[in-house]
Design an enzyme around this catalytic site. Sequence first.
Site, PDB file in Angstrom:
ATOM      1  CG  LEU A  26      -1.997  -1.064   1.263  1.00  9.08           C
ATOM      2  CD1 LEU A  26      -2.675  -1.098   2.627  1.00  9.08           C
ATOM      3  CD2 LEU A  26      -3.032  -0.797   0.177  1.00  9.08           C
ATOM      4  CG  ASP A  45       5.344  11.117  12.363  1.00  7.53           C
ATOM      5  OD1 ASP A  45       5.578  12.279  11.971  1.00  7.53           O
ATOM      6  OD2 ASP A  45       5.577  10.114  11.663  1.00  7.53           O
TER       7      ASP A  45
HETATM    8  P1  ATP Z   1       5.509   7.415   8.322  1.00  3.94           P
HETATM    9  O1  ATP Z   1       6.341   6.176   8.336  1.00  3.94           O
HETATM   10  O2  ATP Z   1       6.265   8.612   8.723  1.00  3.94           O
HETATM   11  O3  ATP Z   1       4.227   7.220   9.038  1.00  3.94           O
HETATM   12  P2  ATP Z   1       3.849   7.507   6.001  1.00  3.94           P
HETATM   13  O4  ATP Z   1       2.696   7.761   6.887  1.00  3.94           O
HETATM   14  O5  ATP Z   1       3.944   8.287   4.740  1.00  3.94           O
HETATM   15  O6  ATP Z   1       5.190   7.716   6.774  1.00  3.94           O
HETATM   16  P3  ATP Z   1       3.282   4.686   6.285  1.00  3.94           P
HETATM   17  O7  ATP Z   1       2.735   4.974   7.619  1.00  3.94           O
HETATM   18  O8  ATP Z   1       4.291   3.610   6.154  1.00  3.94           O
HETATM   19  O9  ATP Z   1       3.904   5.982   5.600  1.00  3.94           O
HETATM   20  O10 ATP Z   1       2.078   4.355   5.323  1.00  3.94           O
HETATM   21  C1  ATP Z   1       2.293   4.155   3.975  1.00  3.94           C
HETATM   22  C2  ATP Z   1       0.972   4.186   3.233  1.00  3.94           C
HETATM   23  O11 ATP Z   1       0.245   3.020   3.537  1.00  3.94           O
HETATM   24  C3  ATP Z   1       0.054   5.301   3.608  1.00  3.94           C
HETATM   25  O12 ATP Z   1       0.325   6.447   2.885  1.00  3.94           O
HETATM   26  C4  ATP Z   1      -1.321   4.753   3.276  1.00  3.94           C
HETATM   27  O13 ATP Z   1      -1.596   5.012   1.925  1.00  3.94           O
HETATM   28  C5  ATP Z   1      -1.142   3.282   3.489  1.00  3.94           C
HETATM   29  N1  ATP Z   1      -1.751   2.810   4.744  1.00  3.94           N
HETATM   30  C6  ATP Z   1      -1.218   2.870   5.978  1.00  3.94           C
HETATM   31  N2  ATP Z   1      -2.032   2.342   6.894  1.00  3.94           N
HETATM   32  C7  ATP Z   1      -3.130   1.915   6.223  1.00  3.94           C
HETATM   33  C8  ATP Z   1      -4.367   1.268   6.602  1.00  3.94           C
HETATM   34  N3  ATP Z   1      -4.619   0.959   7.874  1.00  3.94           N
HETATM   35  N4  ATP Z   1      -5.260   1.007   5.650  1.00  3.94           N
HETATM   36  C9  ATP Z   1      -5.016   1.326   4.380  1.00  3.94           C
HETATM   37  N5  ATP Z   1      -3.897   1.920   3.925  1.00  3.94           N
HETATM   38  C10 ATP Z   1      -2.960   2.222   4.838  1.00  3.94           C
END
Ligand code: ATP
Length: 562
Positions: free
Chosen positions: A96, A212
């Site tokens: 994702l 964050d």
């Molecule tokens: P960080 O690591 O600083 O939080 P981020 O928020 O950009 O950075 P991630 O938290 O790794 O990255 O999330 C990556 C992507 O995964 C998100 O941008 C979102 O699109 C998707 N994602 C995360 N959690 C979920 C979820 N529970 N359901 C659906 N998609 C999700």
Amino acid sequence: MATDPDQLDEQLAQLLDELTQRVQMGEVVDLDVVTHEHPHLADELREVWGAVMLADAVALNVSVTQAENSDEPIPEKLSQLELPALFGDYELLEELGRGGMGVVYKARQVSLNRIVAVKMILKAQLASHDELSRFLAEAESTARLSHPGIVPVYEVGKRDGRYYFSMKYIEGETLSQRLARGPMPPRQAAIMMRTISSAVHEAHQHGILHRDLKPSNILIDKSGEPIITDFGLAKQVTGDVDSITRSGAIVGTPAFMAPEQASGTRGAVGVPSDVYALGTILFAMLTGQPPYQGRTPVDVLLKVLEQDPPFPHQMNPRVDRDLEMITLRCMQKPIDLRYRNAQLLCDDFDAYLNDEAISARSGQFLQIISRLFRETHNAQVLENWGVLWMWHSLVLLICCLVTQYLEWTHDEVRWHYILIWTVISGIWAACFWYLRRRMGPVTFVERQIAHVWGSGLIGVACLFPIEWMLGLGPLELSPLLAIISGMIFLIKGGILTGWFYFQALALFLCAIPMALWPDAAHIIFGVVAAGSFFIPGLQYYRQRLRVMGEVARMGDPSTTIR
Ligand code: ATP
Ligand code: MG
């Protein structure tokens, strides 16, 4: 050892360059060791190191590079993972997205036959055992949170050496994806923010900080409801400068981070840090842009640390003024000027949505006043100046008394006065600077203030030739002494602490009696000017003694708890 500020700046820049290169090569840099090797740069290094690491990591994706260079098998496997793949009870279906901490997969939980999201943490992000156990503890307490605005965490664990957690899969998009299409209508923003801030408050009630909060951590489901993810996960990597340094691991973007969190040395990260971040999210909703932007992440970080919060209407003139006030209240740099907690923020969104008066407006005048009179972070330089200012007040008073005495004895020799007000004050200024430099490295802001003083001295020295050219007797322009000194204090008020505005005012006003009663002009000026230096000098001298006393107590083995 060099004490010239230029040389120190250059050394600091070289050292930072060398250290960031080492981090980029995958080396773990221990800040304590570095500051021990370079004690004369220790303070500056501690102040900027967190910021530089953060900025470099965001710019160069250090955390991922470092993880890939390390012995950990996880990142390579994650990046090469062929999908679908079985991972314990989970069938990983598709990626994702990725962030600073790991990779998120859409997955099917086989035993319950439900679709979930699984986030794998890059192990390099959790440097020590303590951090690993804290991650697990924090993730478990997050799992106990139950609020419609928080993505439910189902399971936290470790499998095949990988730390992961599974959570509800949210079909929709992230707030950052939504904002890429432009700002939101004000009511919609307020409704979403009401849910988000009430969810954050609920977590705070359970002792969990997010740390964050940013648009990419807000998911928007199909019905348009915002749901926050990644609660508490930033703790291990953004909590303090040392952990940043040790792990070299960074998440997040500085644009949404509270100054105390971004600097790592300015007070504790707590509820107000999350309130600050909520303000930046509202800012982004109203304008479609993050509050601070710059050419490089370092630029952004310096703005977060130094600049007043920007006004949303500068980026979007149609912004609703009430929501703008709410944003600004959240984004105040001094913690006590923000909403005390997320519930109070939530109440203001309620008030806005019910067309009632918001609280962010009511305290406006008091806030402006208290902001005007608070110490800036530069004011800590004054602790070094306490004793010197008391000496300065004495020298100033003596100069004034001698001048007054000469006047009373009808001494008309211009050179005598020039000697006192240029040569003697010049020598004293040189001594002052020499003494200050002996106390340790001179900071950038002290150099600025030295320039202001220097210009004051030149201004005073210029009065004599001007009097002579205008055909005036010596000291006829003396009331201008008070005006020049008042100007110096006004500038110091802006740079150091608003309390200097009082000294500035006293000095400006003192020009009037000096003009009305020229026979006593120098006594009047001497008392007011010496007092203006002596009172803060004494205050900062005492403050320094207190700080040194505390440091000594901390270092005294008899007071150490064993
Ligand atoms: P960080 O690591 O600083 O939080 P981020 O928020 O950009 O950075 P991630 O938290 O790794 O990255 O999330 C990556 C992507 O995964 C998100 O941008 C979102 O699109 C998707 N994602 C995360 N959690 C979920 C979820 N529970 N359901 C659906 N998609 C999700
Ligand atoms: Mg995230």
